[in-house]
Design a protein around this motif. Structure first.
Motif, short mmCIF file in Angstrom:
data_model
loop_
_atom_site.label_atom_id
_atom_site.label_comp_id
_atom_site.label_asym_id
_atom_site.label_seq_id
_atom_site.Cartn_x
_atom_site.Cartn_y
_atom_site.Cartn_z
N VAL A 138 0.84 -1.20 0.00
CA VAL A 138 0.00 0.00 0.00
C VAL A 138 0.88 1.25 0.00
CG1 VAL A 138 -1.69 1.32 1.34
CG2 VAL A 138 -1.96 -1.15 1.09
N GLU A 139 1.92 1.26 0.80
CA GLU A 139 2.81 2.42 0.85
C GLU A 139 3.47 2.66 -0.50
OE1 GLU A 139 4.49 5.78 2.29
OE2 GLU A 139 3.01 4.54 3.31
N THR A 140 3.88 1.60 -1.17
CA THR A 140 4.49 1.73 -2.49
C THR A 140 3.50 2.33 -3.50
OG1 THR A 140 5.93 -0.16 -2.07
CG2 THR A 140 5.60 0.45 -4.37
N ILE A 141 2.27 1.84 -3.46
CA ILE A 141 1.23 2.35 -4.37
C ILE A 141 0.97 3.83 -4.10
CG2 ILE A 141 -1.22 2.21 -4.95
CD1 ILE A 141 -0.96 -0.86 -4.40
N VAL A 142 0.86 4.20 -2.83
CA VAL A 142 0.58 5.59 -2.46
C VAL A 142 1.72 6.50 -2.92
CG1 VAL A 142 0.33 7.18 -0.52
CG2 VAL A 142 -0.97 5.05 -0.55
N GLN A 143 2.95 6.09 -2.69
CA GLN A 143 4.09 6.92 -3.10
C GLN A 143 4.15 7.06 -4.61
OE1 GLN A 143 5.93 8.82 -1.19
NE2 GLN A 143 4.71 8.07 0.53
N LEU B 122 3.23 10.48 -9.44
CA LEU B 122 2.52 10.73 -10.69
C LEU B 122 1.74 12.04 -10.64
CD1 LEU B 122 1.19 7.14 -11.52
CD2 LEU B 122 2.97 8.42 -12.74
N GLU B 123 1.08 12.30 -9.50
CA GLU B 123 0.34 13.55 -9.34
C GLU B 123 1.27 14.76 -9.42
OE1 GLU B 123 -1.74 13.20 -5.64
OE2 GLU B 123 -3.08 11.64 -6.40
N GLU B 124 2.44 14.66 -8.78
CA GLU B 124 3.39 15.77 -8.81
C GLU B 124 3.91 15.99 -10.23
OE1 GLU B 124 5.56 18.97 -7.91
OE2 GLU B 124 4.12 17.99 -6.60
N ALA B 125 4.18 14.91 -10.95
CA ALA B 125 4.63 15.04 -12.34
C ALA B 125 3.55 15.70 -13.20
CB ALA B 125 5.01 13.67 -12.90
N GLN B 126 2.30 15.33 -12.96
CA GLN B 126 1.19 15.93 -13.71
C GLN B 126 1.06 17.41 -13.40
OE1 GLN B 126 -0.70 14.27 -15.99
NE2 GLN B 126 -1.61 16.23 -16.50
N ARG B 127 1.20 17.78 -12.11
CA ARG B 127 1.13 19.21 -11.75
C ARG B 127 2.27 19.99 -12.42
NH1 ARG B 127 -0.62 17.21 -6.70
NH2 ARG B 127 1.50 17.14 -5.89
N LYS B 128 3.45 19.40 -12.42
CA LYS B 128 4.60 20.06 -13.04
C LYS B 128 4.36 20.23 -14.54
CE LYS B 128 9.59 19.76 -13.48
NZ LYS B 128 10.80 18.99 -13.20
N GLN B 129 3.84 19.20 -15.17
CA GLN B 129 3.55 19.26 -16.60
C GLN B 129 2.50 20.33 -16.89
OE1 GLN B 129 1.85 15.66 -18.17
NE2 GLN B 129 2.62 16.07 -20.22
N ASN B 130 1.48 20.42 -16.04
CA ASN B 130 0.44 21.44 -16.23
C ASN B 130 1.00 22.84 -16.05
OD1 ASN B 130 -1.47 19.50 -16.78
ND2 ASN B 130 -2.29 19.46 -14.69
#
Length: 78
Positions: free
Chosen positions: A48-53, A58-66
């Protein structure tokens, strides 16, 4: 005196309503926590910790891309 009483009563009523909202929200969050604990138990804490991280990354990469895309648009308009 009557107006003062009515204002106080109105404040009490609005605070009571807010407390009830928070209580309901707290109950829902408690249920979500229970679900998360069940998932953690079923899959294992490390999984679960691996999935969350991974999802956070991925969310941070998406924010950076946006942000980059927005910068390009802002600069293109100048």
């Amino acid at each position: 005196m009557q107006k003062s009483y009515e204002r106080a009563l109105s404040k009490v009523n609005s605070l009571t309503a807010r407390v009830e909202e928070l209580w309901s929200e707290n109950k829902v969050l408690g249920e979500k926590l229970g679900d998360l604990n069940r998932v953690e138990w079923a899959l294992g804490r490390d999984t679960v910790e691996t999935i969350v991280q991974r999802e956070k990354s991925l969310e941070e990469a998406q924010r950076k891309q946006n942000r980059e895309r927005k910068r390009k648009i802002d600069r293109g308009g100048r």
